[in-house]
Each structure stands twice: as structure tokens, then as C-alpha cells.
Design a protein around this motif. Structure first.
Motif, PDB file in Angstrom:
ATOM      1  N   GLU A  21      -3.369   2.533  -5.377  1.00 13.42           N
ATOM      2  CA  GLU A  21      -4.353   1.593  -5.913  1.00 13.42           C
ATOM      3  C   GLU A  21      -4.788   0.538  -4.917  1.00 13.42           C
ATOM      4  O   GLU A  21      -5.834  -0.073  -5.063  1.00 13.42           O
ATOM      5  CB  GLU A  21      -3.782   0.922  -7.169  1.00 13.42           C
ATOM      6  N   LEU A  22      -3.955   0.280  -3.913  1.00 14.91           N
ATOM      7  CA  LEU A  22      -4.315  -0.706  -2.898  1.00 14.91           C
ATOM      8  C   LEU A  22      -4.637   0.006  -1.594  1.00 14.91           C
ATOM      9  O   LEU A  22      -4.101   1.073  -1.304  1.00 14.91           O
ATOM     10  CB  LEU A  22      -3.173  -1.702  -2.685  1.00 14.91           C
ATOM     11  N   ALA A  23      -5.513  -0.622  -0.811  1.00 13.45           N
ATOM     12  CA  ALA A  23      -5.920  -0.029   0.452  1.00 13.45           C
ATOM     13  C   ALA A  23      -5.968  -1.116   1.510  1.00 13.45           C
ATOM     14  O   ALA A  23      -6.102  -2.293   1.198  1.00 13.45           O
ATOM     15  CB  ALA A  23      -7.303   0.618   0.305  1.00 13.45           C
ATOM     16  N   ALA A  24      -5.850  -0.708   2.773  1.00  9.67           N
ATOM     17  CA  ALA A  24      -6.071  -1.632   3.884  1.00  9.67           C
ATOM     18  C   ALA A  24      -7.522  -1.469   4.296  1.00  9.67           C
ATOM     19  O   ALA A  24      -7.891  -0.482   4.922  1.00  9.67           O
ATOM     20  CB  ALA A  24      -5.129  -1.300   5.026  1.00  9.67           C
ATOM     21  N   LEU A  25      -8.360  -2.419   3.929  1.00  8.49           N
ATOM     22  CA  LEU A  25      -9.797  -2.294   4.110  1.00  8.49           C
ATOM     23  C   LEU A  25     -10.244  -3.018   5.380  1.00  8.49           C
ATOM     24  O   LEU A  25      -9.576  -3.933   5.845  1.00  8.49           O
ATOM     25  CB  LEU A  25     -10.524  -2.899   2.908  1.00  8.49           C
ATOM     26  N   ASN A  26     -11.393  -2.596   5.893  1.00  6.17           N
ATOM     27  CA  ASN A  26     -11.953  -3.172   7.119  1.00  6.17           C
ATOM     28  C   ASN A  26     -10.980  -2.981   8.277  1.00  6.17           C
ATOM     29  O   ASN A  26     -10.043  -2.204   8.173  1.00  6.17           O
ATOM     30  CB  ASN A  26     -12.317  -4.642   6.914  1.00  6.17           C
ATOM     31  N   ARG A  27     -11.234  -3.733   9.360  1.00  7.33           N
ATOM     32  CA  ARG A  27     -10.328  -3.495  10.473  1.00  7.33           C
ATOM     33  C   ARG A  27     -10.158  -4.710  11.360  1.00  7.33           C
ATOM     34  O   ARG A  27     -10.899  -5.676  11.259  1.00  7.33           O
ATOM     35  CB  ARG A  27     -10.796  -2.305  11.265  1.00  7.33           C
ATOM     36  N   HIS A  54     -10.428  -8.461  10.554  1.00 10.22           N
ATOM     37  CA  HIS A  54     -11.012  -8.509   9.207  1.00 10.22           C
ATOM     38  C   HIS A  54     -10.229  -7.699   8.187  1.00 10.22           C
ATOM     39  O   HIS A  54     -10.656  -7.564   7.044  1.00 10.22           O
ATOM     40  CB  HIS A  54     -12.464  -8.018   9.255  1.00 10.22           C
ATOM     41  N   THR A  60      -8.294  -3.634  -3.562  1.00  5.50           N
ATOM     42  CA  THR A  60      -8.678  -2.381  -4.219  1.00  5.50           C
ATOM     43  C   THR A  60     -10.102  -1.979  -3.846  1.00  5.50           C
ATOM     44  O   THR A  60     -10.547  -0.908  -4.190  1.00  5.50           O
ATOM     45  CB  THR A  60      -8.630  -2.523  -5.749  1.00  5.50           C
ATOM     46  N   TYR A  61     -10.833  -2.878  -3.196  1.00  7.51           N
ATOM     47  CA  TYR A  61     -12.223  -2.718  -2.791  1.00  7.51           C
ATOM     48  C   TYR A  61     -13.179  -2.817  -3.974  1.00  7.51           C
ATOM     49  O   TYR A  61     -14.246  -3.400  -3.875  1.00  7.51           O
ATOM     50  CB  TYR A  61     -12.459  -1.398  -2.050  1.00  7.51           C
ATOM     51  N   VAL A  73       0.845  -1.199   0.000  1.00  6.90           N
ATOM     52  CA  VAL A  73       0.000   0.000   0.000  1.00  6.90           C
ATOM     53  C   VAL A  73       0.882   1.252   0.000  1.00  6.90           C
ATOM     54  O   VAL A  73       0.669   2.193  -0.761  1.00  6.90           O
ATOM     55  CB  VAL A  73      -0.930   0.002   1.237  1.00  6.90           C
TER      56      VAL A  73
END
Lengths: 802, 167
Positions: A175-181, A184, A189-190, A164
Motif C-alpha cells: 500500500e505504500l510506495a517510495a515515490l519520486n526520487r 524529492h 500511497t500517491y 514499504v
């Protein structure tokens, strides 16, 4: 980080690590100090080129007087600090972190592509427990398709976020993300958008586990069965340093080799994945000659070389030396160029050229030693202003773009004068978009703007002719001011200048603008070895060593426009690699003798050639490239050449012997390199073109005009045959691009596909409305299969609804 | 091509004005700080949840990469990325409330509404949210937040009354 700290605050502090006293710069982090002292502290999320997040907690160390273990990556050094990296407390903390990391990580290393070269595996062995105490269910994460280059196995992800951060901080595309938490958390990229950065492959190297791996390489070898040898990228004038990983001579993958002065620790995707082309089905497996009926026959090397010799000798004997022309492709090494040059001249011809994608050679005798960058790559990081003319480094030299981006993020003013608006990952300070016919006047206006404030400088003779009535505007003055008012500045020309029909005038203007603003001046040249071509004598006006030739021969364009009777083609596909592909193909078809030293065989080649000699590609051939910086970089032949292929320098050596030319006795390529290097000792790189009053050009005719530059994955025979790269968006979204206004004017606003006509040649391509383009400019990429055999890269073009 | 910016198409003028208000509170280089209030504004205007298009629009309007918006929207439980009922019921299950019997309150709600945590009633009236974090009502547990309003010292009867009064 460290550099900044040192620059602004030269003081150091003394700390003690594991009983060793270290003198370290104030403000640096503990992990930098230990890394520099070769004291190993385990880590996953820390990377010296990325921001510090301290989220993996693996680098916990024992700091005296601190109540808890501290992360070495986020703990600044302080005077008198006493650190123990292997004390019981440190080891216990590291062991605890490792146990948590392994809670959700699969323990199935044997079926993981990263197995054997996995940072988690290594550190688990060094710092973890022997047995897992975790008996609960592990989580699983669905994989996302990131595109043709990167494979995902996100269940293995430990959320270090290096990928990321790399994409955000280095590639400039978040372009990449750390999603949720929490438990989880997923990297993705969502929206399923994929990763498209031209530098994306670096996240494969950065990923400490097997979550992100190379799609083309995946499961094709194990790290411990591969050998690793150094090499140099063959795809741009940066000369990125590489390691080739191979199994018994078969290339498995390419990874970067650290060189802070060239590519740091990154490489572009083109450098990384182009090797796939080495094993393309289009490789020429064995030497081939035509039999009496003209049909192709495979033969042995001896026969083929005899026949090739007869053809070349025959042409010069019958028609004279001038009837022979040698075209040298973009990826030839200096050794190959040197031998090809000597062979051609030995046969009495001076017609040799590696500048296949250039159009205007009228300044070649006034030019410096070779088209050089004129500034160290490392210095690009710190430019305060740079003007790019006809240059799109993001696609042509991604590492140069990366360095310019660093400059821009520090406040440097990167400016562009181009045929279309730049699609960049950093903001431009100024931008002008000009149609090809207006390019000279636009650039001349920048020079004129500089002259307005230059005291005691007269406008050089003929500048008015170049302005052709154009007025100096605010935009030109703004560009001029940035170059003039800053100390570290550069004027860089790109392939859009090199391929421009008035390239000589543009280069001369570049020299003038650089002189007036006290800027560095350079050219971002085509291919990996244009500089080498000028030094090795693979240009018609310079002998080996860069000395002016006593009898200049024909340049690449002249050789195709005034067809020869015989051609020696070295590592080129002229219908795609030449400035005017159509003319090149026609010239080759009418020639009596065409001898191709080629790694790949095409249908066109089978039609025009008389002898086909299979030669080695990138990785298979030892040699040297001279980068635009002037850096000589030699590399060994690592891979086993496919089929009967032989390194081209060996083929040329034997051909030289067959033709009974003197001085073709070499045992190894370094003997050739040394001989050439000896002749080049005096040369200092410079791309400067001295002023010569230009005449007034006839005003360009109105109408559509092609801008036919080479796209990122179209530059040479190898990259064009790399399947994964060809499946990326950069390669698949190619078509004809025109502005909405141009489309409207041509009645093509609603057309999906258009027929492109140039001279007597045409092709049908998708139409893309793109307002980045200047009105009247028609973007038709060169170097592609679909556009092979079209006319000049720059020239009048017609569009019709298809 | 996109003649109109996504944010101008998807966000109302009033919403954009509200986001401008938040943007004005932060320096240019810190404009990402306006993301959370902006996502709230977009969510409130869309029946309590965010679509991908809305997140893209918010990111475009603020001038940041859309992945920032996806991260924030999926991280915080106050944002929903799937359709929700007209009312959001968040029952705190963190330690203080748990000790005060929040598990019973959850069981009671689930039984009464016929849905599990994370689900929405068939009539689209109520969504029972999965609450991950403490809602800062520890002194008065068990507690829940309904559409932003705190209800404390809950009993099954009190919960029934609150739920029954939701439209």
C-alpha cells in the motif's frame, strides 16, 4: 535468510569482529553475525524480518582489504574476514552517513512524538556530530492521511523503506510506495488510498523515526514516563504476546513482545488498538443494584455482593439449581472461568457455558480435551497443504493468516471451503464456495474423494447420508490429492464451522479427512480462551481439569432457548455475543434474577439485569489464557481498574464467600492458576471428534439463509468500543452482502438499504452486492450494534427493500 | 461493481497487444519488468502523460500492485503525471553539458518560450522538462532531446530553428 543458509549449507566460516573470533553460518550477512554476537552495529533500514536493501548506509563497517567501508547488512561473511566496527574508518563513515541523514531531518526532538525512543535520536547521539554544519534550507513534505490508526509526519522520514517492505513482504499489501526520487523521495500511497492492512500498526514500530506514529497514542505520554509490563492479546486464539505501556496505571499503548513461536515480532491491529475500549464512556463505574421501585442505584461493593448473593441463592432455593445458568464471555480468563464454574456448580447448577457462538453441541462427549489447533503455530509456516473450512483467518486470526501466507509463498497449497471467496493476500491453490446448506455435503465430498484412493479403508457408516446425493467432483479430488500427497498438511476449521447448525458433523468430517490424508486437525476457535473454557470447567459437560462432568448441564444455546429463572453473566453481552442474540436477550428479560459481572454497561443490560458488578478489562486483570495451541500464558494486572471496578476473579472469590461456598480463599490469582494447572496435568490437546453415524437431515428449505459470522472488529466488548478500530474500513464497510444473482432474484439489485428480518426481529443495513458469496447466502455480520438482537448466526432470513 | 476490467476499458486492444509483446519477453515471476515499456505505451496514447487511471490500468493488466506503477512513473523523468504540451523538450544540464554552456541554452529557451523549466507554453505547444540525469550525449554538449530525438552542439540559433519547427 540465515535459516535457509544453515539448512542448505551447514558449513560455517570463521570471521574476526573487533578482535573477537566468531563462528558464523556461511552465506549469512555480517550484521546477522554481529547481532548474534551482541556486537552493536548501527542501522536504520535493516530489519531481520525484512529483505535487505542497504539504502540507509548507517551500518558501514571497516572490512580489512576492502577499499571502502562496507554495509554490514549486505556484506556476506567470508572465511578469514577481519571486521572492525569501531575503527576510525568505520566511525568516520558512520558519522558521515549520520550527518547526511540529519540534513533534511528536523532537529526538534522535543516536539516529536518519537522523541526519547527514536533510533535516529539515539544513533545521532552515539555516532553523530555535536553540531549541525548544515545551514541551507531543509525540505518539507506534506503529510498524508493514512487512516485512523497511523499518524504521519513525513518531513521526518529518512527513507529507510521498512514500512514499504513490511507491507509488501509481511502484510502482503503493497500500500505504500517510495515515490519520486533523490531529494524529492517521499513515502506515500500517491493516490491517498490510505493503509488498510489488518497488520498495519507494525509499521509504527518499524519506523525508526517519528514519521509514522500511533494516532490514538500520539502526544499522550513520553516513553520515559511509561512503565512496560508483559501481557497477552485478548482477541484471538493465537495469544499474541504484548507489552502494555502505561503511566501510573493508565494504559497508553500496546506494542508487540517478541515470541518467535507465537507472533514473532508482529501483532495485528486488533491486538494493538483494542485497548482504547478500556477507557470507553460505557465503562460501568460502580456496583449498581435496583431499589424497591426497580430504579438503578449505585452502591458499595459490600451491599452489591450481598444483593447478588441473595439473587443467586434465591433462584436456586426457590426453583432448584437447574434454574440458574451462567454465560461466560469470550475474554474471560481461566481463573475467572474456573471460579465461575465452581460457583455455579456449588449452587447446584451445571448450566455453564463459554461457547456462546456455537450451535451444535451434539459431539461434545465424543470430542477431545478441548478444541485445539492440533499443530504448532510455527509449523504453519511450513505446511505443504492446508484446507481451511469455514475459516477466514485473515480477519479472525491475522497471525495465523500471516503464517499461512508464508507457507503459500514457499509453494504451500492453501485451500478454502467457505461461504464466500476469500479475500486474501496470497494465492489459494483451490477454493470452493458453498452455501451453508451445502457445506456438509461439500466437505463430505472431500472425504469421499480421499476414500476413492484409500486402499483398505471403508467409508464410515452414514457418509452417504452426509453427501446427500452430492457428487465427488474434480475440485474435491484436487483438494484431497493435495492433502494426501503432501507430508506436512493440516485441516483447520474456523468460526464458520463452530457456528454452523451442523457443526458437530463438520468437526467429525474434519477428523475423518485429516485421518484419511494423515493431516493435522485443528480448530481456530472463537476468542482468546476457548481452550481454557474446556479445561477450567466453563462448559456444561466437563469439570475443571477437563474431566467429563458426572451431571452435564445445559449448553449456551439450550440456556437461551429454554429460559432460566436466574443468570450469572460473566463478561458477555449476550445479545451480541450469543449465537442467537434475540433468544438470549429474551431469556434474560424474562429471568427474575440476572447478575452481570461486566466492564461495560449497555441499555439492554440496564433493562434485564438486577445487579451490575463492574469488573476489570484486558490490562486491568491478572489471569491466564490458553491458546488454541494449548499454550498457557499468564499475565499480570497492570492497569488501575476504572472507577470501582475490580478484577472478576476477586469478585467471584468474594461472591463465593458471600454464598458460603467452600474453597474460595485465594490471595492471588496464581493460587487459582496453580490449582487448576494441577488438575489439568494429564490433558493433551486434541480437537478430534470420533465418528458416529449421522442420520439423514431433512433437506434444507429453499430460501435465503443467514451467514452471520463475527467481523474482525466485532468479536468482544472491548474491541467493539475501540474508536480508532471502529473507524477503519473493516468496521465501517459492514452491511448485508449478497451475490448479484441473489439480489436479482430478490428484486434488490438496485436497493441501497435493506431490512433484514429474522424471526420477529429486524434491522436495516446497507446492501452490498458481493459476488464472493454463494448464491442464497446472506452475509449479516454478528456482534455489531446494528445486528444485536437479531436471530441465529446461521438460519433462515428474509430481506426487504428498506 | 466493476463488470469490466479497468485495463480493458482504459487501454485499447492495440495497446494491450503491445504490452503482451513485452510481457512475453520476461518470465512470469519477472513480469514487473514489462512495467516501463507498458507505461510508455500508455503515455504515448494519452498525449504524453499518465493519469492515475492509466497507471492503475497498466498495473492491473500486468498483474502487479498499482504502487509499483506509481513509483516507476514518478521516479523516471521520462514519464509525466501531469498534462504536457505536444512536444517535450529536455535540455541536459548535467555536468558535461553545463561546462559547455547548457545554462545559457536553458535561459535562452525560457526567454524565447516565455516559460520556466517544468512549464508548458500557453498554446500547449511545448513543455520544457526538468531533466535530472545525464542524457548520454556528453561528447557533443550542450545537447537536448526533443520528443526522443537528439540535438547536439546547440547554439541559440540552432535552438531557435528546432523550436520554430515544432508544430
Amino acid at each position: 535468510m540465515t535459516d535457509n543458509a544453515e539448512a542448505t549449507n551447514p558449513e560455517t566460516v570463521t570471521i574476526e569482529v573487533d578482535g573477537r573470533e566468531l563462528e558464523v553460518p556461511k552465506g549469512s550477512m555480517l550484521i546477522e553475525a554481529t547481532d548474534n554476537a551482541d556486537i552493536h552495529v548501527p542501522r536504520f533500514c535493516y530489519h531481520r524480518k525484512l529483505s535487505v536493501v542497504a539504502n540507509c548506509r548507517m551500518c558501514l563497517v571497516d572490512v580489512e582489504k576492502a577499499p571502502k567501508p562496507l554495509p554490514a547488512c549486505a556484506t556476506p561473511v567470508a572465511e578469514g574476514m577481519k571486521v572492525r566496527t569501531r575503527s576510525e574508518r568505520a566511525l568516520k563513515a558512520q558519522k558521515g552517513v549520520m550527518e547526511f541523514l540529519l540534513i533534511n531531518h528536523p532537529l526538534d526532538c522535543p516536539i516529536c512524538d518519537q522523541g526519547g525512543e527514536c533510533e535516529l535520536q539515539d544513533l545521532a547521539l552515539g555516532y553523530g556530530r555535536g553540531v549541525s554544519r548544515f545551514t541551507e534550507r531543509k525540505r518539507a513534505v506534506e503529510d498524508e492521511d493514512l487512516g485512523p490508526l497511523i499518524s504521519t509526519e513525513m518531513t521526518r522520514c529518512i527513507h529507510c523503506t521498512r514500512c514499504v517492505r513490511f507491507l509488501e513482504e509481511v502484510a502482503g499489501t503493497r500500500e505504500l510506495a517510495a515515490l519520486n526520487r533523490g531529494e524529492h523521495t517521499e513515502i506515500g500511497t500517491y493516490v491517498g488510498a490510505g493503509v488498510h492492512s489488518e497488520m498495519s500498526g507494525n509499521i509504527i514500530d518499524l519506523c525508526p523515526v517519528g514519521a509514522l506514529t500511533s494516532k490514538p497514542y500520539r502526544f499522550s505520554a513520553r516513553s520515559w514516563e511509561m512503565l512496560s509490563h508483559p501481557s497477552v492479546s485478548a482477541h484471538d486464539c493465537v495469544g499474541s504476546n504484548l507489552q502494555i505501556h502505561h503511566v501510573r496505571g493508565a494504559i497508553k499503548r500496546i506494542v508487540p513482545r517478541d515470541n518467535e513461536s507465537v507472533n514473532e515480532c508482529w501483532i495485528a491491529d486488533r491486538d494493538r488498538f483494542a485497548y482504547e475500549g478500556v477507557y470507553s464512556g460505557e465503562r460501568l463505574q460502580a456496583p449498581m443494584v435496583r431499589d424497591d421501585s426497580g430504579a438503578w442505584q449505585e452502591t458499595d461493593w459490600e451491599t452489591a455482593l450481598e444483593v447478588a448473593g441473595e439473587h443467586l441463592k434465591g433462584v436456586v432455593t426457590r426453583e432448584g439449581g437447574d434454574a440458574l445458568g451462567t454465560l461466560v464471555g469470550p475474554t474471560a480468563t481461566i481463573e475467572e472461568m474456573y471460579l465461575a464454574g465452581r460457583l455455579t456448580r456449588g449452587l447446584g447448577s451445571a448450566n455453564i457455558d463459554a461457547r456462546l457462538r456455537e450451535a451444535d453441541f451434539s459431539d461434545q462427549d465424543r470430542s477431545g480435551t478441548f478444541p485445539a489447533l492440533g499443530i504448532e503455530l510455527e509449523a504453519l509456516d511450513g505446511v505443504e497443504a492446508a484446507l481451511l473450512v469455514g475459516s477466514e483467518p485473515r480477519w479472525d486470526q491475522p497471525i495465523v493468516n500471516h503464517r499461512l501466507r508464508k507457507a503459500a509463498l514457499q509453494g504451500g497449497a492453501i485451500m478454502s471451503l467457505n461461504y464466500r471467496a476469500q479475500d486474501l493476500n496470497y494465492p489459494l491453490a483451490a477454493e470452493r464456495v458453498a452455501a451453508p446448506a451445502d457445506m456438509v455435503a461439500e466437505f463430505a465430498a472431500v472425504a469421499a474423494a480421499l476414500l476413492e484412493t484409500a486402499t483398505g479403508r471403508q467409508a464410515p457408516e452414514g457418509l452417504d447420508d452426509l453427501l446427500a446425493g452430492a457428487q465427488v467432483g474434480e475440485a474435491h479430488r484436487a483438494m484431497a490429492a493435495r492433502l494426501r500427497d503432501n507430508a506436512r498438511t493440516a485441516v483447520l476449521l474456523g468460526q464458520g464451522v463452530q457456528a454452523h447448525p451442523r457443526g458437530a458433523v463438520l468437526r467429525m468430517l474434519g477428523t475423518l479427512v485429516a485421518d484419511l490424508s494423515d493431516s493435522r486437525f485443528g480448530i481456530l476457535t472463537d476468542g482468546p480462551n476457548q481452550a481454557g473454557a474446556w479445561l477450567a470447567g466453563a462448559v456444561p459437560h466437563r469439570d475443571a481439569g477437563g474431566q467429563p462432568a458426572s451431571q452435564p448441564g445445559l449448553d449456551a444455546r439450550a440456556m437461551t432457548e429454554a429460559p432460566r429463572q436466574g443468570y450469572l453473566v460473566l463478561g458477555a453481552e449476550p445479545e451480541r455475543d450469543c449465537w442467537d442474540g434475540a433468544a438470549a436477550e429474551a431469556a434474560l428479560r424474562q429471568a427474575a434474577s440476572v447478575v452481570c459481572l461486566t466492564a461495560f454497561v449497555t441499555d439492554a443490560m440496564r433493562e434485564y439485569a438486577q445487579v451490575l458488578l463492574p469488573v476489570g478489562t484486558f490490562g486491568e486483570t491478572a489471569g491466564t489464557y490458553v491458546s488454541a495451541e494449548g499454550r498457557w500464558q499468564s499475565f499480570p494486572g497492570v492497569a488501575q481498574p476504572v472507577g470501582e471496578a475490580r478484577p472478576a476473579w476477586k469478585v467471584l472469590r468474594v461472591l463465593g464467600n458471600v454464598l458460603e461456598l467452600d474453597g474460595f480463599e485465594y490471595d492471588a490469582p496464581d493460587a487459582i492458576t496453580d490449582e487448576l494447572a494441577e488438575r489439568c496435568r494429564e490433558e493433551t490437546p486434541s480437537a478430534r471428534v470420533e465418528w458416529l453415524a449421522p442420520g439423514r437431515e431433512a433437506a434444507a428449505e429453499d430460501g435465503l439463509y443467514r451467514v452471520g459470522l463475527v467481523p474482525i472488529y466485532g468479536g468482544d466488548a472491548l474491541v467493539r468500543r475501540a474508536p480508532a478500530l471502529q473507524r477503519t474500513r473493516h468496521a465501517t464497510e459492514q452491511g448485508v452482502r449478497i451475490s448479484a444473482a441473489t439480489a436479482q432474484q430478490q428484486g434488490l439489485a438496485d436497493a441501497d438499504r435493506v431490512q433484514v428480518q429474522q424471526g420477529g426481529h429486524s434491522t436495516v443495513l446497507p446492501l452490498i452486492i458481493d459476488d464472493a458469496l454463494a448464491d442464497g447466502a446472506v452475509w449479516v455480520p454478528a456482534g455489531l450494534t446494528a445486528t444485536a438482537g437479531l436471530g441465529p448466526m446461521f438460519g433462515p432470513v428474509a430481506l426487504a427493500r428498506a | 461493481m466493476n463488470e469490466q476490467r479497468l485495463s480493458e476499458r482504459v487501454l485499447t486492444q492495440e495497446q494491450r497487444k503491445q504490452i503482451d509483446h513485452w510481457l512475453s519477453k520476461f518470465p512470469q515471476e519477472g513480469k514487473r519488468s514489462a512495467l516501463i515499456p507498458a507505461l510508455h505505451i500508455a503515455q504515448d496514447g494519452n498525449g504524453g502523460y499518465l493519469t492515475n487511471e492509466l497507471m492503475d490500468a497498466v498495473a492491473e493488466y500486468i498483474g502487479i500492485e498499482p504502487t509499483w506503477a506509481y513509483e516507476a512513473a514518478t521516479f523516471y523523468s521520462m514519464f509525466d503525471t501531469q498534462p504536457v504540451g505536444r512536444h517535450k523538450v529536455n535540455i541536459c544540464t548535467n555536468i558535461a553539458c553545463m561546462l559547455m554552456g547548457s545554462d545559457d541554452i536553458v535561459a535562452h529557451c525560457e526567454k524565447r518560450l516565455g516559460i520556466k523549466l517544468g512549464e508548458t507554453t500557453a498554446d500547449n505547444r511545448i513543455t520544457l522538462k526538468i531533466e535530472e540525469e545525464c542524457l548520454a550525449g556528453c561528447a557533443f554538449g550542450p545537447m537536448m532531446v526533443v520528443d526522443g530525438h537528439y540535438h547536439t552542439q546547440l547554439t541559440p540559433e540552432k535552438v531557435d530553428e528546432i523550436l520554430d519547427n515544432l508544430e
